[in-house]
Structure formats: C-alpha cells, structure tokens
Design an enzyme around this catalytic site. Structure first.
Site, mmCIF file in Angstrom:
data_model
loop_
_atom_site.group_PDB
_atom_site.id
_atom_site.type_symbol
_atom_site.label_atom_id
_atom_site.label_comp_id
_atom_site.label_asym_id
_atom_site.label_seq_id
_atom_site.Cartn_x
_atom_site.Cartn_y
_atom_site.Cartn_z
ATOM 1 N N GLU A 1 3.552 -14.427 6.643
ATOM 2 C CA GLU A 1 2.681 -15.350 7.924
ATOM 3 C C GLU A 1 3.690 -16.316 7.721
ATOM 4 O OE1 GLU A 1 1.699 -14.164 5.159
ATOM 5 O OE2 GLU A 1 0.001 -12.426 6.331
ATOM 6 N N HIS B 1 -11.914 -14.604 1.282
ATOM 7 C CA HIS B 1 -11.574 -13.712 2.558
ATOM 8 C C HIS B 1 -12.978 -13.696 3.433
ATOM 9 C CE1 HIS B 1 -8.026 -10.817 1.393
ATOM 10 N NE2 HIS B 1 -8.673 -10.320 1.847
HETATM 11 C C1 LIG Z 1 -1.048 -13.511 2.710
HETATM 12 C C2 LIG Z 1 -2.118 -12.160 3.308
HETATM 13 N N1 LIG Z 1 -1.690 -11.858 4.307
HETATM 14 C C3 LIG Z 1 -2.010 -10.675 4.724
HETATM 15 C C4 LIG Z 1 -4.042 -10.031 4.015
HETATM 16 C C5 LIG Z 1 -3.885 -8.542 4.574
HETATM 17 N N2 LIG Z 1 -3.327 -7.642 4.190
HETATM 18 C C6 LIG Z 1 -4.724 -7.587 2.980
HETATM 19 S S1 LIG Z 1 -3.319 -5.786 1.871
HETATM 20 C C7 LIG Z 1 -2.192 -5.938 3.147
HETATM 21 C C8 LIG Z 1 -1.480 -4.366 3.066
HETATM 22 C C9 LIG Z 1 -0.828 -5.324 1.572
HETATM 23 O O1 LIG Z 1 0.271 -3.678 1.738
HETATM 24 P P1 LIG Z 1 0.829 -4.162 0.333
HETATM 25 O O2 LIG Z 1 1.597 -5.259 0.184
HETATM 26 O O3 LIG Z 1 1.658 -2.650 0.508
HETATM 27 O O4 LIG Z 1 0.307 -3.225 -0.588
HETATM 28 P P2 LIG Z 1 -0.609 -1.869 -0.553
HETATM 29 O O5 LIG Z 1 -2.101 -1.998 0.358
HETATM 30 O O6 LIG Z 1 -0.018 -0.365 0.076
HETATM 31 O O7 LIG Z 1 -1.613 -1.220 -1.905
HETATM 32 C C10 LIG Z 1 -2.557 -6.959 4.122
HETATM 33 C C11 LIG Z 1 -1.382 -7.068 5.525
HETATM 34 C C12 LIG Z 1 -4.024 -10.533 3.302
HETATM 35 N N3 LIG Z 1 -4.756 -10.189 2.288
HETATM 36 N N4 LIG Z 1 -3.300 -11.459 2.735
#
Ligand SMILES: Cc1ncc(C[n+]2csc(CCOP(=O)(O)OP(=O)(O)O)c2C)c(N)n1
Ligand SMILES: [Mg+2]
Lengths: 336, 321
Positions: free
Chosen positions: A70, A139
């Site tokens: 971000e 959230h």
């Molecule tokens: C700072 C932030 N940005 C975006 C999100 C929204 N978000 C939650 S999980 C996720 C994807 C995470 O992917 P990854 O790190 O690969 O973990 P996975 O879900 O595959 O276990 C996103 C974009 C968030 N919770 N926090």
C-alpha cells in the site's frame, strides 16, 4: 433513472468518468483480479465487486492490479496525480491506512501547500469503513475523522446510492486529494439513481428531513437511522431536521448553524470513535457559534471508546443504532 | 534427524486436527453459524506443523489472517478456538477477536492478523526480547506470498539481519494472494530476496511434512544458536477460497482437485510412514476418529456457549485507565 445499488452507483461514476477522461485510471489489490492466474480475469472486481466490469472495458493499462504494497501504490497514485494522471486508488479497508498513512498525510495532503501552490494532486482514495460485518477490530473502524484532521485532504462520506454516484463524480473531477469513504454495509442499499452523470458539489450539506424541534446531524450510514428516528418521532410530536453533511471536509458549517439557530437542540450521530471525532467537532462548532440558541446540552451518539469487537452480540451494542438516537433526541427535547 | 514414533503420531495428529477443524469450520460457515471473514488453512498443514514441532513454549510465532493452523500447531486449545470463531464466551479471546485475531500469548501465539504484513515487525520485537533477556527462544513470522511484498515484511527482514535477531521468516507461498497469482506479484526469487538482506534461505515443498520439518529444524537451530535470522520458502496450495464465500473462478479448472489427489500432505505422510513401516494404518485411523470426535465436541460446545455479556464490550481496552 432506475433503481441502483450503492455498489452500482459507485461503479457507474467510475465508468462514466473513465469514459469522459482518459487520464482517469484505477489501481488497487484485486480491483480486477486474476492477475497472473490461469482462471477468470476480472475475477473479483475488488473484494465486494464494486469495480467489476471496468477492466474488461478499459483494459489492464487503466485498471491496474497491485501487489500488497500500500505504501508504494497509494504513493504512486499521489505521484501520478501530481504529474498528469487522475488516479482512483483503492485502499480496500480504511483500517489499512496504517500501512501507508505517510503517503496520504505528509505527501498527498501537503505537496500543494509546501510547494507554494505549484502542485495539483487530483487523486481519489476509495476505502471501505464501518462496523456491522462481524469483521472485528482491524476491518471495521470508522477512521474518517483522522483524515478530516489533516489540512489539504477532502473527505467524503456518502449516505446513499444517489449520493455516492454524484459525490464520486465530483471526487474524480476535483483537483484536490479526496478520501472517499464507503460504508461496507451499504453496498446492497438501493434507490433511484439517474443513469446520466451528475456531480454533487463538496461542502454542501443535504437536509433529508425538515423539522422545528431538534437538529440531528448524522454521517454516512447513520443518516438512514436518523431519518427513521425523525419519521417515527414526527408522528409523536417531536419534529426533527436531519442534516447529512456529505463531506466532512469541507464541512458545511452554515447549514448546521442555521438549523440549530432555529431548533435550539442538537444531536450528532457518528459511527467513529467519540474522542476527537466528527461528533465532537460538530458539537464544538455549535457550542462556539450557536451557543445562545441552545435550549439543551448537545448530545453525541457514538460508539464507546473501544475497538470494534468481533462477537455479534457485542458489535450490535457497539454500533449507534435507532434506539440510542431516539433516546438522545427525546432527551434534548425534554421528553426522556 | 529421525523422528521417533511418538513424534510421528503427534505430527499426524496435529495435521489431522487442523484439516478436520478447517473442514468443519467451512461447513459451519456455509450453514450460517459463523459470522465474519474466515480464511481456511486446509492444504497447508505440513507447513505449520513441520515448523512448530521445532519450537517450544518459550518461542513465539506471529500468524496471518489464515491463522487457525498456526494456532493449533503452537498448542492452542482447540475447543476455545472454536468458541472464539463462533464469537462466544470462553473463546480464546473472549469472543472479541474472532478468526482473524485468534491468539494465545501464553502459548507463544502472537495472533492471527487482519493486517497483511502486521506480524513480521512484532516478531522482530519478540526476537529482541528473547535476545535481550537471553531466554534462548526464537520467534517465527509466517508470511503469505502477498504479505511478502509488504514493506513491513521487507523492513523487518533487514532489521532482523542488522540486529542479528533470533527470527525466522517463513514464506507460505500458496500461489495466490486473494485472486492474484504469486508468480506475478513477487518479482525475483524469494530465496534471493532474503539473500539480499544477508539472510540464508531455502525453497521447500510445503506439501511434504518431512521436507518442511527438516528444513525448519536446520534453520531454527542455526538461528537459535546465534546465527541470525533464517528464511524458508514453502511452495504449497490452499484448498478453499481466499475467504469463505470466494468463488475462486481465478483458479485454473481442476487445479485444486489435482493437488488434493497428488500432493495432499496427509496422504503423502500416510504413504511415507506406512510404506516405511514406521506406523500402521490402524494407528492413524484411530487418530482420525479421535480428532473427528474432538472437533464434533468443540463445535457442540461452541454452539452451546453463551454470548459475551454487554459489560465485556468495555473491558480489555487498557491495562489501567
Ligand atoms: C495491509 C493489508 N492490505 C490488504 C489486506 C487485504 N487482504 C487480506 S488477505 C490478502 C491476501 C494475502 O495473501 P497472502 O499473503 O498470500 O496470504 P494467503 O491469503 O494466501 O494466506 C489481502 C490482500 C489486508 N488485510 N491488509
Ligand atoms: Mg498466498
């Protein structure tokens, strides 16, 4: 004119402005989705589907999915805005401002001032806020007053689909950085929304109910609740004016003060935390500029000074709802 | 290092518990009994268990939004976890945190995290405490492939290296961050990225418990012995959507079925231990039954548990105020 959801209303405003002006681009995590994947492209359209359909129309060059970085992409939107594009960046949840606040607070908000007026930063940061989704402490927050605190930012909190479309259009056309705060529990709300583009000017409140006894100023999703209370109490002899400021920065001071001059009673309803929030801000404004008109102490209806809890039972108590607004209005009207 | 029979049984028990827990949460969510955002760990069990079997009570872990597996692997109470996910009294966090914030500091579990990249800085702190107080402990940050691009993760890796912290960074690369493929979002090779910070690392098949265990054992002992931070890159898959409710249309046709059929960590584990004559099928079947009964009981107790009381809303904000 046709019935549209809040989600569709925002989507239409984005689409129409992208059609009108090729400098308008979108960026954010999964705003199209499927980047680099074998399955459907445009698989998400954002986590709640608000930008769905825009990538197929405008292409990946104008609808950019981002890595989860971000600071980098919100900052890139600011930099691109200062150099000739008109980006709309999606900071998915307002809670995530924590990871990129510098780019908003110290860069976007201040470039123009620090550079003696020689920078223009037409960036829009869209973000979801609000409780009621059982989404817990990180959230669900209503952090928009933190943005209103910062000179140089404009802050929009739309209260209905009609408002969302007109205010988003204005946000994109506006030459200043705008934080556009969408309540996540409102995306399926429906009302009549014009099909053609229209802009609602910033800093002009909307008076949704007119009455003589009590002024209720409510923000975002709280406007709906305030209207409900006004309709109910109207039948019981307490007539209320309901004011939706639409933008909390700039704030339409005059509409609020003029109304309190007439009613002499004020209830402010805000879903943000009570300390240093919009309710306190508006209460202070009225205490300073309309003190003589007041017939009763101002009442703030806000959540308690706690994080948003996960448990449904606790979250329902946390959110300021119709019963608490009604009680506050009765109290200032002397009918508690 | 060879694992003994007890350890093998424990490893299988934990992996099975995570799988059963997640499949059950999936069903309960679909039927509407669980609210909120829920991210399931099914498919990735070998990673959490293979790492956490090398940790003890004095070691800390920080998890992600996909935290149930890490919780179970670090020894959190399964029934209290289930109550937490249902938002009930007696939940691991009193119903205030839910799935995305499930935690138990007394077990060294510093929480699932709603903020992607929220954990690694906390782990630098836990590692600093261990180093300063000479506890002999280490701290492990689990990070997804999406979280591996967050500034906080990269800053933490540099800080841990500069301060020579007893920190281990574990990248669980399940191929996607939401709907975005990690092959697109991560530029360069993760192991080389770690090497850029001076942190040694290794890429490992995250479906293979034995490979995970062995790589984690080496990395964690190296770090525990004062060698500074280590890095592990697990290639793995998740079985369910990003969150419960995700239609997963971005995944290729048959992708998950293929992984389930060919690379399921529980199936691979059984083949290996049964093939080598280390454990018998009926021993493992017994565990399956025990675990199923435990999860049944956990769900029944969670459903029967009362909601938190109104006063609970106002407590726990401060230690004193
Ligand atoms: C700072 C932030 N940005 C975006 C999100 C929204 N978000 C939650 S999980 C996720 C994807 C995470 O992917 P990854 O790190 O690969 O973990 P996975 O879900 O595959 O276990 C996103 C974009 C968030 N919770 N926090
Ligand atoms: Mg991932």
């Amino acid at each position: 004119m046709s019935k549209k959801s809040f989600r569709q209303a925002v989507n239409e405003a984005l689409r129409d402005e992208m059609r009108r002006d090729s400098r308008v681009i979108l960026m954010g995590e999964d705003i199209a989705g499927g980047m680099g994947a074998a399955g459907e492209q445009d698989a998400w359209g954002g986590p709640l589907g608000v930008t769905k359909g825009l990538m197929p129309e405008f292409g990946r060059e104008r609808v950019l999915d981002t890595p989860i970085s971000e600071s980098a992409f919100i900052g890139a939107a600011v930099g691109a805005a200062a150099t000739g594009l008109r980006p709309v960046a999606d900071l998915m949840f307002i809670d995530f401002m924590g990871v990129c606040f510098d780019q908003i607070l110290n860069q976007a908000a201040k470039l123009r001032y620090m550079f003696g007026g020689k920078a223009t930063v037409p960036v829009v940061i869209r973000t979801m806020f609000g409780a009621g989704f059982r989404a817990a402490s990180q959230h669900s927050q209503g952090l928009y007053p933190l943005f209103a605190h910062v000179p140089g930012l404009k802050v929009v909190v739309p209260s209905s689909p009609y408002e969302a479309k007109g205010l988003m259009t204005q946000a994109i056309r506006d030459d200043d950085p705008v934080i556009f705060c969408e309540h996540k529990a409102m995306y399926d709300d429906q009302e009549d929304v014009p099909d053609e583009p229209y802009a609602i000017p910033f800093g002009e409140a909307n008076v949704t109910r007119e009455g003589d006894d009590v002024t209720i100023v409510a923000i975002g999703r709280m406007v709906k609740f305030a209207n409900e209370v006004a309709d109910k109490l109207g039948k019981q002899g307490i007539s209320c004016t309901v004011i939706d400021p639409r933008t909390i920065s700039p704030l339409d001071r005059n509409t609020i003060i003029d109304s309190v001059e007439e009613t002499g009673r004020l209830v402010v309803v805000d879903e943000a935390s009570p300390r240093c929030g919009m309710a306190a801000d508006i209460a202070a404004l009225v205490a300073q500029d309309a003190f003589k008109a007041l017939k009763a102490p101002v009442r703030m209806v806000t959540p308690p000074h706690t994080p948003v809890p996960f448990s449904a039972a606790l979250e329902d108590i946390y959110i300021p709802g119709v019963p608490r607004i009604e009680a506050a209005v009765r109290a200032v009207a002397g009918q508690a | 290092m060879e694992l003994n029979r007890e350890q093998l049984l424990a490893a299988y028990h934990q992996m099975r518990t995570i799988r059963e827990f997640e499949e059950r949460v999936h069903r309960e969510f679909s039927s509407g009994s669980i609210p909120g955002f829920v991210h399931l760990y099914a498919g990735e069990e070998a990673c959490a268990v293979g790492v956490c079997m090398n940790l003890s009570a004095k070691d800390y872990i920080a998890s992600t939004h996909r935290g149930h597996g890490h919780c179970i692997a670090k020894g959190c109470d399964v029934k209290a976890m289930m109550k937490e996910i249902f938002g009930r009294k007696g939940g691991l966090c009193g119903g205030k945190g839910g799935s995305m914030h499930i935690a138990d500091m007394s077990k060294g579990m510093m929480g699932a995290n709603g903020i992607v990249g929220g954990g690694p800085p906390l782990i630098c702190g836990a590692a600093l405490t261990a180093k300063t107080l000479k506890t002999g402990g280490v701290a492990v940050a689990f990070v997804g492939d999406g979280g591996f691009n967050q500034g906080t993760t990269l800053e933490s890796m540099n800080l841990a290296a500069v301060w020579k912290l007893p920190a281990i960074f574990v990248l669980e690369d399940n191929g996607y961050a939401e709907s975005t493929a990690s092959s697109w979002s991560i530029s360069g090779e993760p192991v080389k990225r770690a090497a850029g910070f001076g942190i040694p690392g290794e890429q490992v098949n995250g479906h293979d418990f034995f490979a995970v265990y062995e790589a984690a054992r080496k990395a964690i002992s190296r770090t525990r012995e004062g060698g500074g931070p280590s890095f592990l890159h697990f290639k793995v898959s998740r079985y369910f959507g990003h969150f419960e409710g995700d239609a997963t249309t971005y995944r290729g046709a048959g992708e998950v079925d293929k992984v389930r059929a060919e690379r399921d960590c529980l199936t691979l584990f059984r083949k290996r231990v049964e093939g080598a004559g280390l454990l018998k099928a009926d021993q493992l079947d017994t565990i399956d039954k025990e675990v199923a009964a435990l999860i049944d009981a956990a769900v029944a107790e969670a459903k029967a548990a009362p909601e938190p009381s109104a006063e609970d809303l106002l407590t726990d904000v401060y230690a004193s105020y």
